[in-house]
Design a protein around this motif. Structure first.
Motif, short mmCIF file in Angstrom:
data_model
loop_
_atom_site.label_atom_id
_atom_site.label_comp_id
_atom_site.label_asym_id
_atom_site.label_seq_id
_atom_site.Cartn_x
_atom_site.Cartn_y
_atom_site.Cartn_z
N UNK A 23 -2.40 33.45 -9.87
CA UNK A 23 -3.75 34.32 -10.08
C UNK A 23 -4.61 33.73 -9.10
N UNK A 24 -4.61 32.29 -9.11
CA UNK A 24 -5.72 31.60 -8.49
C UNK A 24 -5.32 31.08 -7.06
N UNK A 25 -3.98 31.52 -6.78
CA UNK A 25 -3.53 31.40 -5.50
C UNK A 25 -3.46 29.80 -5.17
N UNK A 26 -3.23 28.98 -6.12
CA UNK A 26 -3.06 27.50 -5.85
C UNK A 26 -1.63 27.40 -5.22
N UNK A 27 -0.47 27.85 -5.29
CA UNK A 27 0.81 27.64 -4.86
C UNK A 27 0.46 28.02 -3.20
N UNK A 28 -0.36 29.14 -2.88
CA UNK A 28 -0.55 29.67 -1.61
C UNK A 28 -1.12 28.65 -0.84
N UNK A 29 -2.35 28.19 -1.62
CA UNK A 29 -3.29 27.17 -0.65
C UNK A 29 -2.40 26.10 -0.39
N UNK A 63 -1.73 9.97 6.09
CA UNK A 63 -2.25 9.40 5.06
C UNK A 63 -3.81 9.99 4.66
N UNK A 64 -4.41 10.20 5.53
CA UNK A 64 -5.69 10.71 5.35
C UNK A 64 -5.65 12.15 4.51
N UNK A 65 -4.47 12.96 5.30
CA UNK A 65 -4.45 14.20 4.58
C UNK A 65 -3.79 14.37 3.44
N UNK A 66 -3.02 13.43 3.07
CA UNK A 66 -2.48 13.31 1.80
C UNK A 66 -3.32 12.91 0.53
N UNK A 67 -4.38 11.84 0.99
CA UNK A 67 -5.32 11.71 0.16
C UNK A 67 -6.23 12.62 -0.15
N UNK A 68 -6.48 13.60 0.53
CA UNK A 68 -7.52 14.50 0.28
C UNK A 68 -6.98 15.87 -0.35
N UNK A 69 -5.78 15.53 -0.75
CA UNK A 69 -4.67 16.84 -1.62
C UNK A 69 -5.50 17.00 -2.92
N UNK A 70 -6.32 16.15 -3.76
CA UNK A 70 -6.76 16.42 -4.89
C UNK A 70 -8.04 17.46 -4.46
N UNK A 71 -8.61 17.21 -3.62
CA UNK A 71 -9.74 18.16 -3.13
C UNK A 71 -9.17 19.68 -3.12
N UNK A 72 -8.16 19.59 -2.45
CA UNK A 72 -7.53 20.99 -1.89
C UNK A 72 -7.10 21.78 -3.19
N UNK A 73 -6.50 21.04 -4.17
CA UNK A 73 -6.19 21.49 -5.41
C UNK A 73 -7.40 21.91 -6.23
N UNK A 74 -8.27 21.17 -6.17
CA UNK A 74 -9.50 21.35 -7.02
C UNK A 74 -10.22 22.71 -6.36
N UNK A 75 -10.34 22.88 -5.21
CA UNK A 75 -10.72 24.00 -4.58
C UNK A 75 -10.18 25.25 -4.79
N UNK A 76 -8.96 25.20 -4.68
CA UNK A 76 -8.10 26.24 -4.76
C UNK A 76 -7.89 26.75 -6.21
N UNK A 77 -8.18 25.84 -7.34
CA UNK A 77 -8.35 26.04 -8.71
C UNK A 77 -9.36 26.96 -8.97
N UNK A 78 -10.58 26.42 -8.56
CA UNK A 78 -11.87 26.85 -8.72
C UNK A 78 -12.14 28.33 -8.03
N UNK A 79 -11.86 28.03 -6.60
CA UNK A 79 -12.13 29.28 -5.64
C UNK A 79 -10.94 30.09 -5.09
N UNK A 80 -9.92 29.92 -5.64
CA UNK A 80 -8.66 30.69 -4.98
C UNK A 80 -8.71 31.96 -5.72
#
Length: 253
Positions: A23-29, A63-80
């Motif tokens: 519902x929050x589109x986390x897998x999509x993001x 490495x930079x893109x992998x390290x920023x994965x928590x931010x992506x998950x966080x934003x997807x959960x809250x704003x997806x």
């Protein structure tokens, strides 16, 4: 007075089921982010090859893109999820914290590594005394290799010349690459004589490693000419002077 914000309000739900993730589109993001990461890394790799940039730049981007994965998950959960979603303390604290941690890890991992161009421009004098500019590889990006004579394991004396001929051909080919600095048997001849093996043939690997270290090379290449049913094959092995295990092996028929 406003009531304290509960954990459920921060996360936006009381559950964490797969249906809620959808519902929050986390897998999509996440799927889109992984695809974008692959595309960005390939693009950076192309830039490295096209403009002679440091190969470490590709690793840095990954490495930079992998390290920023928590931010992506966080934003997807809250704003997806559909509709308007307000920012909470979780994002205001979590995003800067993740960015700071990622920057720290990148600094530690890539400290001391050059991420810019692999070449530099120098001014030299030509045969007529004129100053000309030339593009040359930076010292830290040049690969120094000791190239030893190959061993003939075919019991055919008629192939003995290949013990010298093939390494010489490899050396001539490597000379065309400005990023390679190969030291062949001619350069290593004095070390062969000091070891009591003036012909440079059938040297034990520990001796080859020692000679490579003496000549300040990072790697050394050995080779064998082996018999086959159709004739012979050439097997090469590349070693790192700091690792007794083969770095790369190739066989040519």
């Amino acid at each position: 007075m406003r009531a304290p914000v509960t954990e459920a309000e921060v996360l936006g739900t009381d559950g964490g089921s797969w249906a809620e993730l959808l519902r929050r589109r986390v897998p999509h993001v996440l799927g889109a982010y992984v695809a974008a990461t692959a595309g960005i890394v390939q693009f950076v790799d192309w830039l490295v090859d096209r403009y002679a940039l440091s190969p470490a730049l590709t690793d840095f981007a990954l490495v930079a893109l992998v390290l920023l994965l928590p931010t992506v998950v966080m934003l997807a959960w809250r704003h997806g999820q559909p509709g308007r979603n307000r920012w909470t303390r979780l994002e205001r604290v979590g995003v800067p914290l993740n960015a700071t941690a990622a920057a720290g890890v990148l600094f530690v991992v890539f400290a001391g590594q050059s991420l810019g161009s692999t070449v530099t421009t120098v001014t030299v004098e030509d045969e007529e005394g004129n100053e000309v500019e030339r593009v040359v590889p930076k010292t830290e990006f040049r690969r120094h290799v000791a190239l030893f004579y190959f061993d003939n394991e075919t019991d055919d004396p008629g192939l003995d010349w290949l013990q010298y001929g093939i390494p010489r051909g490899v050396w001539a080919d490597w000379r065309q690459d400005f990023f390679m600095n190969a030291r062949d048997g001619t350069t290593l001849a004095e070390s062969f004589r000091e070891a009591g093996r003036s012909d440079g043939l059938d040297l034990p690997r520990p001796l080859k490693e020692r000679i490579a270290r003496e000549h300040r090379t990072q790697y050394y290449l050995t080779g064998e000419i082996r018999p086959t049913e159709e004739g012979f094959e050439v097997a090469t092995t590349l070693y790192d002077v700091d690792d007794p295990r083969p770095l790369a092996e190739r066989t040519y028929e």
